[in-house]
Design an enzyme around this catalytic site. Sequence first.
Site, short mmCIF file in Angstrom:
data_model
loop_
_atom_site.label_atom_id
_atom_site.label_comp_id
_atom_site.label_asym_id
_atom_site.label_seq_id
_atom_site.Cartn_x
_atom_site.Cartn_y
_atom_site.Cartn_z
N THR A 38 -24.68 83.23 43.35
CA THR A 38 -24.72 84.63 42.91
C THR A 38 -26.02 85.29 43.37
O THR A 38 -26.00 86.43 43.88
CB THR A 38 -24.62 84.69 41.37
OG1 THR A 38 -23.40 84.04 40.97
CG2 THR A 38 -24.60 86.12 40.86
N TRP B 80 -26.05 89.53 38.84
CA TRP B 80 -24.74 89.26 38.25
C TRP B 80 -24.19 90.54 37.61
O TRP B 80 -23.00 90.85 37.75
CB TRP B 80 -24.87 88.14 37.20
CG TRP B 80 -23.56 87.74 36.60
CD1 TRP B 80 -22.67 86.82 37.08
CD2 TRP B 80 -22.97 88.27 35.40
NE1 TRP B 80 -21.57 86.73 36.25
CE2 TRP B 80 -21.72 87.63 35.22
CE3 TRP B 80 -23.37 89.23 34.46
CZ2 TRP B 80 -20.89 87.89 34.14
CZ3 TRP B 80 -22.54 89.51 33.39
CH2 TRP B 80 -21.31 88.84 33.24
N PHE C 194 -26.94 72.06 44.94
CA PHE C 194 -27.68 71.47 43.82
C PHE C 194 -29.13 71.99 43.76
O PHE C 194 -29.43 73.07 44.24
CB PHE C 194 -27.64 69.95 43.87
CG PHE C 194 -26.27 69.36 43.65
CD1 PHE C 194 -25.39 69.89 42.72
CD2 PHE C 194 -25.86 68.25 44.39
CE1 PHE C 194 -24.14 69.34 42.52
CE2 PHE C 194 -24.60 67.69 44.19
CZ PHE C 194 -23.74 68.24 43.26
N ARG D 244 -21.30 78.18 51.98
CA ARG D 244 -20.30 77.11 52.12
C ARG D 244 -18.93 77.61 51.65
O ARG D 244 -18.84 78.52 50.83
CB ARG D 244 -20.69 75.90 51.26
CG ARG D 244 -21.92 75.18 51.75
CD ARG D 244 -22.29 74.04 50.83
NE ARG D 244 -22.74 74.52 49.53
CZ ARG D 244 -22.91 73.76 48.46
NH1 ARG D 244 -22.64 72.47 48.52
NH2 ARG D 244 -23.34 74.27 47.34
N ALA E 158 -23.01 67.74 48.47
CA ALA E 158 -24.47 67.79 48.49
C ALA E 158 -25.09 66.45 48.06
O ALA E 158 -26.31 66.33 48.00
CB ALA E 158 -24.97 68.90 47.58
N LYS F 176 -15.82 72.81 37.66
CA LYS F 176 -16.99 73.57 38.11
C LYS F 176 -16.66 75.00 38.50
O LYS F 176 -17.46 75.91 38.35
CB LYS F 176 -17.63 72.83 39.30
CG LYS F 176 -18.95 73.41 39.76
CD LYS F 176 -19.60 72.48 40.79
CE LYS F 176 -20.92 73.04 41.26
NZ LYS F 176 -20.78 74.13 42.21
N LYS G 253 -27.15 80.14 41.65
CA LYS G 253 -27.73 80.10 42.99
C LYS G 253 -26.91 80.91 44.00
O LYS G 253 -27.46 81.72 44.75
CB LYS G 253 -27.84 78.63 43.42
CG LYS G 253 -28.44 78.38 44.78
CD LYS G 253 -29.00 76.97 44.90
CE LYS G 253 -28.09 75.91 44.32
NZ LYS G 253 -26.96 75.53 45.18
N PHE H 34 -31.10 86.72 31.47
CA PHE H 34 -30.00 86.84 30.51
C PHE H 34 -30.43 87.77 29.38
O PHE H 34 -31.63 87.90 29.09
CB PHE H 34 -29.65 85.46 29.93
CG PHE H 34 -28.82 84.61 30.85
CD1 PHE H 34 -27.48 84.35 30.58
CD2 PHE H 34 -29.37 84.05 32.00
CE1 PHE H 34 -26.71 83.57 31.43
CE2 PHE H 34 -28.61 83.27 32.86
CZ PHE H 34 -27.28 83.03 32.57
#
Length: 558
Positions: free
Chosen positions: A74, A411, A302, A95, A274, A106, A72, A383
Site C-alpha cells: 500500500t 490507505w 517480508f 510482484r 520471499a 493473507k 508495505k 492509524f
Amino acid sequence: MSYKTDIEIAQECKMKPITEIAKAANLDEEKIEQYGRYKAKVDLSILDDDSRKNGKLILVTAITPTPAGEGKTTTTIGLADGLRKIGKNVTVALREPSLGPVFGVKGGAAGGGYAQVVPMEDINLHFTGDFHAIGAANNLLAAMLDNHIQQGNSLNIDVRKIIWKRCVDMNDRQLRNIVDGLGGKANGVPREDGYDITVASEIMAVFCLSSSIRDLKERLSRIIVAYTYDDKPVTAGDLKAVGAMTALLKDAIKPNLVQTLEGTPAFVHGGPFANIAHGCNSVIATRMALKMGDYTVTEAGFGADLGAEKFLDIKCRMAGLTPDAVVIVATVRALKMHGGLAKTQLADENIEALEKGIPNLLRHVSNIKNVYKLPCVVAVNRFPTDTDKEIEFVVNKCRELGVNTVLSTVWAEGGNGGTDLAKEVVRLCDEEQGEFTFSYDLDCSIEDKIRAVVQKIYGGDDITILPNAKKQIEQLTALGFDKIPVCIAKTQYSFSDDASKLGAPVGFNVTVKNVKISAGAGFIVVLTGDILTMPGLPKKPAAENIDVDDSGKITGLF
C-alpha cells in the site's frame, strides 16, 4: 464507522484505457500487446533502447511482520501516486499475487484502501496467465524427467535422488507428500514425490532473475533436477527440455502494464517466495520501469532482514542495480506487538510497549544505513488510534540514527497522503549519495556468507551448521557452487530463526539445517527451519467469502 472494502474501492475506480497509461509511460502503441482494455504486455525491445535513461530506483521495505500489518505494498503504491502528485514522472514495479494467499489467509498483493493497482480482481486471479505458464514449464520438465527414466534412463538417474517436484498455484497440503508412478510398469516408476506451490518453483526464481530470453534459456538449462547413481547432477539441459520450456514462457516473460487507482503506470510481473527464493518482482520489469519514469518505486517481500537483504545481495548484484533511496515502513501498532502486546491491546496508548518494540525498527534502519550504506527514510503508516505522543517517540528515536520519519496516510487518502513521503524521497535521491555495499563478498565461503548475514543483518552471534548441512556445503563447494549468493530461508516473524523472539533479539545462533542449490536461479538456498513450499488453507479460507453475481461482478475478494 464503516469503511469500504478494497474491492469496492477498486470497482468504483474509472480506469483509463491501457493505451493512455502506455502513453503516460512514453510507450508507443506498437510496443504493447493488449489483454483487454486495461492490461497489456510490453515488448522486450524497450530494454535495448539506449535513448531512454534510467530513472531513480526507490526500494520500499518494512519492519519484521506482525499480525497487526504494516502496509508495505500500500505504501509503495501510495508513494508512487504521491510522487506523481508533486509533479514527478513515476512508475511502480510490483510482484504478482499468488492464488494460494488469495484464497487462503493473507489476501492479495494489489495494495489496499485508496492505494491500489487495478484491475484488482484480474491481478489477483488469472491476470495475463504468467503463473499458469510458469507452472506448465515446471510440470513439463517433471514429465520429461519421469519419461526419460521410463524410456530406458540413459542418463543413469537414481530415482531416489530426484529433487524436482511438480507444482500448482494453490494452497493444497494434501499434495505435499505423495506416491506416484503406481499401476504397473506401463505407468511409470513408483516413487515418493510431492508438489510445491508455483511461487516456490525454481522456474519462478529463474523467470524473475533473467535479463532476456537468451539468459532465461541459459538459466533453465542449468536447473538441477536429479542426481545419477554416482552423484553427478542431471540438468534440464541434459533432458533437452529447455527449448520447449522457453516456448511456454516466451510471452509470460514480457512485463505486464496496469495502473494505480490514480493512473500511475504500474508494472506487475513475477512473484517468487520471499523465503525459499528472493521475493522480488522480475529484473526485466524493474529495468523496464526505470526506463519509463524519472522515479521507479518497487518493493521486496517480508521485513528488511529477508526481502531487502535478498533484493540488495541477490537481485541488485545480479542485475547491476543500485537503489537511490530506501523506505522502511512501520506502524505504531506493529511496534507495540514487538513490545509484547496482544493484537487486542493495540488501541490504547502504551509508550512502554513501544519502547520495548522499537529496537526492531531501529535495527532495520541501521542495517540499511550502516551495512548497505544507502539513504533511507521511515514511513509510519498512521492509524486513527495512534497518539501524538507515540508518533513523537518514534520520530525522536529514528532522528537519533540520523534518519527522518514521515507520516503516511495513503490507505485513506491515496497519493495525497503520500506527498510528504514523496518529498523526502526526492530529497534523499537529490542530496544524500549512498555508497552501496553488499553484506558479503562472493569470494567468501558458503559458511562465511551465511555468517555475515546472520551477524550483520540479523544481529545474531553465529551459525550452527548441522552435520547434514555441512555435508551438503562440502558437496556444493566440490561442484563449484561456492562463489554465488546465499538465499537464507527462515521465519519472517523474527530476526532470529525462532518466530517467538520478537523485537531485536540478541545472543542467538541461527541453525542451518539444509543447504541446496538453485543452479538456474544462481543462488544457494539455506534452510534454517521447516519452510513450507506448499502451504495449506486455514480453518476458514478467504475463498469461502468470494462470490460472483448474475452480471459477473466479483464480491468478497478483500
